[in-house]
Scaffold this active site. Sequence first.
Site, PDB file in Angstrom:
ATOM      1  N   ARG A   8       0.851  -1.189   0.000  1.00  0.00           N
ATOM      2  CA  ARG A   8       0.000   0.000   0.000  1.00  0.00           C
ATOM      3  C   ARG A   8       0.889   1.242   0.000  1.00  0.00           C
ATOM      4  O   ARG A   8       1.997   1.228   0.553  1.00  0.00           O
ATOM      5  CB  ARG A   8      -0.903   0.013   1.243  1.00  0.00           C
ATOM      6  CG  ARG A   8      -1.897   1.170   1.242  1.00  0.00           C
ATOM      7  CD  ARG A   8      -2.652   1.274   2.561  1.00  0.00           C
ATOM      8  NE  ARG A   8      -3.537   2.445   2.547  1.00  0.00           N
ATOM      9  CZ  ARG A   8      -4.113   2.942   3.614  1.00  0.00           C
ATOM     10  NH1 ARG A   8      -3.915   2.380   4.809  1.00  0.00           N
ATOM     11  NH2 ARG A   8      -4.892   4.006   3.516  1.00  0.00           N
ATOM     12  N   HIS A   9       0.409   2.320  -0.599  1.00  0.00           N
ATOM     13  CA  HIS A   9       1.175   3.567  -0.651  1.00  0.00           C
ATOM     14  C   HIS A   9       1.440   4.126   0.750  1.00  0.00           C
ATOM     15  O   HIS A   9       0.778   3.759   1.728  1.00  0.00           O
ATOM     16  CB  HIS A   9       0.444   4.614  -1.490  1.00  0.00           C
ATOM     17  CG  HIS A   9      -0.893   5.031  -0.922  1.00  0.00           C
ATOM     18  ND1 HIS A   9      -1.022   5.864   0.159  1.00  0.00           N
ATOM     19  CD2 HIS A   9      -2.151   4.691  -1.299  1.00  0.00           C
ATOM     20  CE1 HIS A   9      -2.299   6.045   0.436  1.00  0.00           C
ATOM     21  NE2 HIS A   9      -3.013   5.343  -0.436  1.00  0.00           N
ATOM     22  N   LYS A  11       1.646   7.026   3.827  1.00  0.00           N
ATOM     23  CA  LYS A  11       0.604   7.858   4.424  1.00  0.00           C
ATOM     24  C   LYS A  11       0.556   9.238   3.766  1.00  0.00           C
ATOM     25  O   LYS A  11       1.595   9.867   3.539  1.00  0.00           O
ATOM     26  CB  LYS A  11       0.840   8.005   5.920  1.00  0.00           C
ATOM     27  CG  LYS A  11      -0.351   8.560   6.694  1.00  0.00           C
ATOM     28  CD  LYS A  11      -0.150   8.393   8.193  1.00  0.00           C
ATOM     29  CE  LYS A  11      -1.410   8.744   8.955  1.00  0.00           C
ATOM     30  NZ  LYS A  11      -1.255   8.501  10.425  1.00  0.00           N
ATOM     31  N   GLU A  13      -1.679  13.219   3.179  1.00  0.00           N
ATOM     32  CA  GLU A  13      -2.382  14.267   3.907  1.00  0.00           C
ATOM     33  C   GLU A  13      -3.854  13.913   4.118  1.00  0.00           C
ATOM     34  O   GLU A  13      -4.421  14.148   5.190  1.00  0.00           O
ATOM     35  CB  GLU A  13      -2.269  15.597   3.149  1.00  0.00           C
ATOM     36  CG  GLU A  13      -0.858  16.187   3.162  1.00  0.00           C
ATOM     37  CD  GLU A  13      -0.769  17.504   2.408  1.00  0.00           C
ATOM     38  OE1 GLU A  13      -1.811  17.964   1.881  1.00  0.00           O
ATOM     39  OE2 GLU A  13       0.337  18.074   2.348  1.00  0.00           O
ATOM     40  N   LEU A  14      -4.497  13.330   3.104  1.00  0.00           N
ATOM     41  CA  LEU A  14      -5.904  12.956   3.245  1.00  0.00           C
ATOM     42  C   LEU A  14      -6.079  11.766   4.176  1.00  0.00           C
ATOM     43  O   LEU A  14      -7.112  11.648   4.851  1.00  0.00           O
ATOM     44  CB  LEU A  14      -6.531  12.662   1.877  1.00  0.00           C
ATOM     45  CG  LEU A  14      -6.814  13.887   0.998  1.00  0.00           C
ATOM     46  CD1 LEU A  14      -7.415  13.472  -0.338  1.00  0.00           C
ATOM     47  CD2 LEU A  14      -7.758  14.859   1.708  1.00  0.00           C
ATOM     48  N   ASN A  15      -5.096  10.872   4.239  1.00  0.00           N
ATOM     49  CA  ASN A  15      -5.134   9.804   5.247  1.00  0.00           C
ATOM     50  C   ASN A  15      -5.157  10.411   6.643  1.00  0.00           C
ATOM     51  O   ASN A  15      -5.929   9.995   7.514  1.00  0.00           O
ATOM     52  CB  ASN A  15      -3.923   8.886   5.131  1.00  0.00           C
ATOM     53  CG  ASN A  15      -3.939   7.982   3.926  1.00  0.00           C
ATOM     54  OD1 ASN A  15      -2.886   7.624   3.411  1.00  0.00           O
ATOM     55  ND2 ASN A  15      -5.102   7.589   3.443  1.00  0.00           N
ATOM     56  N   ARG A  59       0.257   9.192  -5.506  1.00  0.00           N
ATOM     57  CA  ARG A  59       0.702   8.697  -4.206  1.00  0.00           C
ATOM     58  C   ARG A  59       1.294   7.294  -4.310  1.00  0.00           C
ATOM     59  O   ARG A  59       2.226   6.957  -3.585  1.00  0.00           O
ATOM     60  CB  ARG A  59      -0.439   8.737  -3.192  1.00  0.00           C
ATOM     61  CG  ARG A  59      -1.695   7.950  -3.546  1.00  0.00           C
ATOM     62  CD  ARG A  59      -2.804   8.292  -2.554  1.00  0.00           C
ATOM     63  NE  ARG A  59      -4.035   7.534  -2.728  1.00  0.00           N
ATOM     64  CZ  ARG A  59      -5.043   7.883  -3.517  1.00  0.00           C
ATOM     65  NH1 ARG A  59      -4.950   8.996  -4.246  1.00  0.00           N
ATOM     66  NH2 ARG A  59      -6.143   7.168  -3.587  1.00  0.00           N
ATOM     67  N   GLU A  87      -7.361   3.321  -7.010  1.00  0.00           N
ATOM     68  CA  GLU A  87      -8.243   3.058  -5.877  1.00  0.00           C
ATOM     69  C   GLU A  87      -9.714   3.063  -6.305  1.00  0.00           C
ATOM     70  O   GLU A  87     -10.070   3.636  -7.336  1.00  0.00           O
ATOM     71  CB  GLU A  87      -7.996   4.111  -4.782  1.00  0.00           C
ATOM     72  CG  GLU A  87      -8.837   3.946  -3.514  1.00  0.00           C
ATOM     73  CD  GLU A  87      -8.580   2.639  -2.769  1.00  0.00           C
ATOM     74  OE1 GLU A  87      -8.956   1.576  -3.318  1.00  0.00           O
ATOM     75  OE2 GLU A  87      -8.051   2.689  -1.643  1.00  0.00           O
TER      76      GLU A  87
END
Length: 212
Positions: A8-9, A11, A13-15, A59, A87
Amino acid sequence: MTTFYFVRHGKTELNLSLRFQGGDIDSPLLPIGIEQAIQAGRYLSDISFDVVAVSTQKRAMDTANYILKENNFLDGLTLQYHDNLREIKFGKREGVEIDHTDEQTDHLRTRPDLYDPTAFMGETIDSLVTRSTQTIEKLSEEYPDGKVLIVAHGVLLITLINSLVGKEKAKWREGGPLANTSITILEKENNQKNYTIKSFNDSSYQTKNEEA
């Protein structure tokens, strides 16, 4: 036998702000996300991959680049970018703060077989798994004895992985969410339909970092 390394990418800002980050939106990697990707790269540095398949979202591409900078076997490596690894699309919810009391959000997390994104023009779980599986199956055919690195996204990866190992649709989110830059290893025997998990959601290589 094909060995897949699903990552998975890092972390973003939106996470961090707990907002929907689907297939039609992007957000920069945080400094901790970059560090996670570098550490993942160091952990995988002595694996000679035959091909690296990456989502076409920034990302994921940035995460893959940081991972590959640490790899010791870049000569002759094939790098591919796939729209099918983007995604799941959240439609009108892209970038919106996640409401954990919302019924469809709960279905997405716990009962994907009941998830219906029609009201906000999102993508269905079936569409997500169908398109991502097509890419994985094609790679397994092209590299029947290869090592394949996949860099993509949280919802896509957990649903894809659970589908590949033969779980029913209601359990496609089981074991999630995957940690940022966690590594899950699956093997596919050439004459077998389902995949076998060798390692799941492994982030043990990461050093502790106080930054959220």
